[in-house]
Design a protein around this motif. Structure first.
Motif, PDB file in Angstrom:
ATOM      1  N   ALA A 172       4.676  -0.549  -9.539  1.00  0.00           N
ATOM      2  CA  ALA A 172       5.436  -0.474  -8.278  1.00  0.00           C
ATOM      3  C   ALA A 172       4.847  -1.382  -7.206  1.00  0.00           C
ATOM      4  O   ALA A 172       3.638  -1.436  -7.006  1.00  0.00           O
ATOM      5  CB  ALA A 172       5.454   0.964  -7.779  1.00  0.00           C
ATOM      6  N   HIS A 173       5.720  -2.078  -6.502  1.00  0.00           N
ATOM      7  CA  HIS A 173       5.339  -2.877  -5.332  1.00  0.00           C
ATOM      8  C   HIS A 173       6.561  -3.061  -4.451  1.00  0.00           C
ATOM      9  O   HIS A 173       7.597  -3.517  -4.933  1.00  0.00           O
ATOM     10  CB  HIS A 173       4.795  -4.236  -5.731  1.00  0.00           C
ATOM     11  CG  HIS A 173       4.449  -5.100  -4.536  1.00  0.00           C
ATOM     12  ND1 HIS A 173       3.300  -4.906  -3.807  1.00  0.00           N
ATOM     13  CD2 HIS A 173       5.124  -6.123  -3.942  1.00  0.00           C
ATOM     14  CE1 HIS A 173       3.268  -5.789  -2.824  1.00  0.00           C
ATOM     15  NE2 HIS A 173       4.361  -6.544  -2.886  1.00  0.00           N
ATOM     16  N   PRO A 174       6.489  -2.665  -3.194  1.00  0.00           N
ATOM     17  CA  PRO A 174       5.341  -2.101  -2.473  1.00  0.00           C
ATOM     18  C   PRO A 174       5.040  -0.665  -2.896  1.00  0.00           C
ATOM     19  O   PRO A 174       5.758  -0.088  -3.709  1.00  0.00           O
ATOM     20  CB  PRO A 174       5.797  -2.168  -1.014  1.00  0.00           C
ATOM     21  CG  PRO A 174       7.290  -2.069  -1.104  1.00  0.00           C
ATOM     22  CD  PRO A 174       7.678  -2.820  -2.338  1.00  0.00           C
ATOM     23  N   LYS A 175       3.971  -0.098  -2.299  1.00  0.00           N
ATOM     24  CA  LYS A 175       3.537   1.240  -2.653  1.00  0.00           C
ATOM     25  C   LYS A 175       4.618   2.261  -2.320  1.00  0.00           C
ATOM     26  O   LYS A 175       5.101   2.329  -1.194  1.00  0.00           O
ATOM     27  CB  LYS A 175       2.246   1.587  -1.900  1.00  0.00           C
ATOM     28  CG  LYS A 175       1.677   2.948  -2.261  1.00  0.00           C
ATOM     29  CD  LYS A 175       0.418   3.249  -1.453  1.00  0.00           C
ATOM     30  CE  LYS A 175      -0.137   4.630  -1.775  1.00  0.00           C
ATOM     31  NZ  LYS A 175      -1.350   4.930  -0.965  1.00  0.00           N
ATOM     32  N   PRO A 176       5.012   3.077  -3.300  1.00  0.00           N
ATOM     33  CA  PRO A 176       6.062   4.073  -3.043  1.00  0.00           C
ATOM     34  C   PRO A 176       5.493   5.396  -2.536  1.00  0.00           C
ATOM     35  O   PRO A 176       4.304   5.678  -2.687  1.00  0.00           O
ATOM     36  CB  PRO A 176       6.689   4.253  -4.431  1.00  0.00           C
ATOM     37  CG  PRO A 176       5.534   4.036  -5.368  1.00  0.00           C
ATOM     38  CD  PRO A 176       4.637   3.012  -4.716  1.00  0.00           C
ATOM     39  N   THR A 177       6.358   6.190  -1.939  1.00  0.00           N
ATOM     40  CA  THR A 177       6.032   7.588  -1.671  1.00  0.00           C
ATOM     41  C   THR A 177       6.580   8.396  -2.844  1.00  0.00           C
ATOM     42  O   THR A 177       7.713   8.162  -3.289  1.00  0.00           O
ATOM     43  CB  THR A 177       6.667   8.082  -0.364  1.00  0.00           C
ATOM     44  OG1 THR A 177       8.095   7.932  -0.447  1.00  0.00           O
ATOM     45  CG2 THR A 177       6.149   7.275   0.815  1.00  0.00           C
ATOM     46  N   GLN A 212      -3.075  10.641  -7.471  1.00  0.00           N
ATOM     47  CA  GLN A 212      -4.097   9.731  -7.985  1.00  0.00           C
ATOM     48  C   GLN A 212      -3.516   8.318  -7.958  1.00  0.00           C
ATOM     49  O   GLN A 212      -2.530   8.035  -8.644  1.00  0.00           O
ATOM     50  CB  GLN A 212      -4.488  10.131  -9.406  1.00  0.00           C
ATOM     51  CG  GLN A 212      -4.975  11.572  -9.522  1.00  0.00           C
ATOM     52  CD  GLN A 212      -5.123  12.015 -10.963  1.00  0.00           C
ATOM     53  OE1 GLN A 212      -5.193  11.192 -11.876  1.00  0.00           O
ATOM     54  NE2 GLN A 212      -5.172  13.322 -11.184  1.00  0.00           N
ATOM     55  N   VAL A 213      -4.126   7.438  -7.174  1.00  0.00           N
ATOM     56  CA  VAL A 213      -3.573   6.105  -6.945  1.00  0.00           C
ATOM     57  C   VAL A 213      -4.551   5.037  -7.450  1.00  0.00           C
ATOM     58  O   VAL A 213      -5.747   5.094  -7.166  1.00  0.00           O
ATOM     59  CB  VAL A 213      -3.277   5.874  -5.449  1.00  0.00           C
ATOM     60  CG1 VAL A 213      -2.662   4.495  -5.234  1.00  0.00           C
ATOM     61  CG2 VAL A 213      -2.373   6.975  -4.906  1.00  0.00           C
ATOM     62  N   SER A 214      -4.007   4.093  -8.207  1.00  0.00           N
ATOM     63  CA  SER A 214      -4.792   2.928  -8.627  1.00  0.00           C
ATOM     64  C   SER A 214      -3.937   1.681  -8.427  1.00  0.00           C
ATOM     65  O   SER A 214      -2.725   1.770  -8.235  1.00  0.00           O
ATOM     66  CB  SER A 214      -5.219   3.058 -10.094  1.00  0.00           C
ATOM     67  OG  SER A 214      -4.087   3.108 -10.949  1.00  0.00           O
ATOM     68  N   LYS A 215      -4.601   0.516  -8.491  1.00  0.00           N
ATOM     69  CA  LYS A 215      -3.891  -0.723  -8.227  1.00  0.00           C
ATOM     70  C   LYS A 215      -4.361  -1.815  -9.166  1.00  0.00           C
ATOM     71  O   LYS A 215      -5.560  -1.978  -9.413  1.00  0.00           O
ATOM     72  CB  LYS A 215      -4.119  -1.149  -6.767  1.00  0.00           C
ATOM     73  CG  LYS A 215      -3.217  -2.273  -6.281  1.00  0.00           C
ATOM     74  CD  LYS A 215      -3.444  -2.542  -4.789  1.00  0.00           C
ATOM     75  CE  LYS A 215      -2.522  -3.648  -4.295  1.00  0.00           C
ATOM     76  NZ  LYS A 215      -2.754  -3.962  -2.857  1.00  0.00           N
ATOM     77  N   GLN A 216      -3.395  -2.540  -9.725  1.00  0.00           N
ATOM     78  CA  GLN A 216      -3.692  -3.688 -10.576  1.00  0.00           C
ATOM     79  C   GLN A 216      -2.940  -4.887 -10.011  1.00  0.00           C
ATOM     80  O   GLN A 216      -1.721  -4.950 -10.086  1.00  0.00           O
ATOM     81  CB  GLN A 216      -3.268  -3.425 -12.027  1.00  0.00           C
ATOM     82  CG  GLN A 216      -4.010  -2.276 -12.689  1.00  0.00           C
ATOM     83  CD  GLN A 216      -3.555  -2.048 -14.116  1.00  0.00           C
ATOM     84  OE1 GLN A 216      -2.861  -2.889 -14.701  1.00  0.00           O
ATOM     85  NE2 GLN A 216      -3.950  -0.919 -14.702  1.00  0.00           N
ATOM     86  N   GLY A 217      -3.687  -5.799  -9.429  1.00  0.00           N
ATOM     87  CA  GLY A 217      -3.055  -6.902  -8.723  1.00  0.00           C
ATOM     88  C   GLY A 217      -2.345  -6.365  -7.493  1.00  0.00           C
ATOM     89  O   GLY A 217      -2.955  -5.668  -6.672  1.00  0.00           O
ATOM     90  N   ASP A 218      -1.049  -6.639  -7.370  1.00  0.00           N
ATOM     91  CA  ASP A 218      -0.287  -6.099  -6.236  1.00  0.00           C
ATOM     92  C   ASP A 218       0.573  -4.913  -6.657  1.00  0.00           C
ATOM     93  O   ASP A 218       1.410  -4.442  -5.887  1.00  0.00           O
ATOM     94  CB  ASP A 218       0.591  -7.195  -5.616  1.00  0.00           C
ATOM     95  CG  ASP A 218       1.650  -7.700  -6.591  1.00  0.00           C
ATOM     96  OD1 ASP A 218       1.534  -7.412  -7.801  1.00  0.00           O
ATOM     97  OD2 ASP A 218       2.590  -8.388  -6.142  1.00  0.00           O
ATOM     98  N   ARG A 219       0.361  -4.398  -7.892  1.00  0.00           N
ATOM     99  CA  ARG A 219       1.179  -3.296  -8.405  1.00  0.00           C
ATOM    100  C   ARG A 219       0.425  -1.966  -8.311  1.00  0.00           C
ATOM    101  O   ARG A 219      -0.776  -1.893  -8.609  1.00  0.00           O
ATOM    102  CB  ARG A 219       1.598  -3.570  -9.847  1.00  0.00           C
ATOM    103  CG  ARG A 219       2.395  -4.862 -10.017  1.00  0.00           C
ATOM    104  CD  ARG A 219       3.632  -4.863  -9.129  1.00  0.00           C
ATOM    105  NE  ARG A 219       4.312  -6.140  -9.071  1.00  0.00           N
ATOM    106  CZ  ARG A 219       5.414  -6.426  -9.743  1.00  0.00           C
ATOM    107  NH1 ARG A 219       5.947  -5.522 -10.546  1.00  0.00           N
ATOM    108  NH2 ARG A 219       5.990  -7.600  -9.603  1.00  0.00           N
TER     109      ARG A 219
END
Length: 279
Positions: free
Chosen positions: A162-167, A184-191
């Motif tokens: 997901a991009h941008p970050k969703p609710t 629980q939130v993680s990020k890979q690149g801009d996703r």
């Protein structure tokens, strides 16, 4: 006298600049995405225009939005989505209706009467709605349920790519938000990758909803869970076929016992067998 002349000139200017039939304020037409829009236009003379040509165009595009000429109307740019008001042509109404309005339909439109040399303008504003969109960065949802825990079921929603970050939130069948654990939130690149868990203690349908208002995207996945109530405890974990089999066996045993007792009683009721002894 000067005031009347000024008023007349202002009226002419407003007419030529595009203030149209049904809206003398110059306000734009505002609709929500997916609804229909009526773009008003009229010569303002109440004359019959059934055999007059008029054209609708959107500024910045080449194809006409709608063309009416001598009883025939068609839309090169939006085939099947635009129509005119046939019964109102006799009253000078050249308005059109655009069905299933899309975001790309917004913009400035002109209504032109080429035989009269008159052009009217109207602005269409389309307000976006949240819905599933096939765009880059749209959230992808996966929902699962886990074993019953302390009288409830653990629901898990995984949001990926997901991009941008969703609710993200869990909702019940009444569209009410239900309490959830900290995401629980993680990020890979801009996703973004998000996991949201919630425990429910009632049977029913639940859905995970992810919203990305920046791209007007909303995705949801639904899951049905069944939770054993106290009234189910007697049969919990007991197969139906086993209950039926036991019932049949009980009936067979009862019938067998009854028949055996009946046979015994009949046997006792017969006169005893006497043997003859000879001295």
């Amino acid at each position: 006298m000067a005031f009347l002349s000024l008023l007349f000139m202002s009226s002419c200017f407003l007419t030529l600049s595009g203030l149209t039939f049904g809206d003398q304020s110059g306000k734009p037409v505002i609709v929500k995405e997916g609804d229909y829009a009526i773009l008003p236009c009229s010569l303002g003379t109440n004359e019959n225009i059934e055999f007059m040509r008029f054209e609708w165009k959107k500024e910045g595009t080449e194809e006409e939005v709608y063309i009416y000429d001598n009883g025939v109307g068609y839309s090169p740019a939006l085939p099947g989505r635009v129509s005119h008001f046939r019964d109102d042509l006799k009253h000078g109404n050249a308005s059109i209706r655009i069905n299933n309005v899309q975001l790309e339909d917004k913009g400035n439109y002109t209504c032109n009467f080429p035989n009269r040399g008159k052009t009217f303008r109207i602005k269409l504003v389309v307000e976006p709605i949240l819905k599933v969109r096939n765009v880059s960065g749209a959230a992808e949802l996966y929902v699962t349920s886990h074993d019953q825990i302390n009288g409830g079921v653990l629901l898990q929603c995984d949001v990926k790519n997901a991009h941008p970050k969703p609710t993200v939130e869990w909702q019940d069948s009444n569209n009410e938000i239900i309490p959830s654990e900290e995401p629980q939130v993680s990020k890979q690149g801009d996703r973004f990758y998000i996991t949201l868990k919630a425990t429910v203690k009632k049977s029913g349908r639940y859905r995970c909803v992810a919203k990305q208002e920046e791209i007007n995207h909303q995705a949801q996945k639904e899951i049905y869970v069944y939770i054993y109530e106290k009234s189910d405890s007697a049969t919990q974990g007991f197969p139906v076929w086993a209950a039926i089999l036991i019932g049949v066996l009980v009936v067979v045993i009862v019938v067998g016992v009854v028949l055996k007792v009946k046979g015994y009683c009949l046997k006792k009721g017969r006169p005893p067998h006497r043997e003859s002894f000879h001295l």
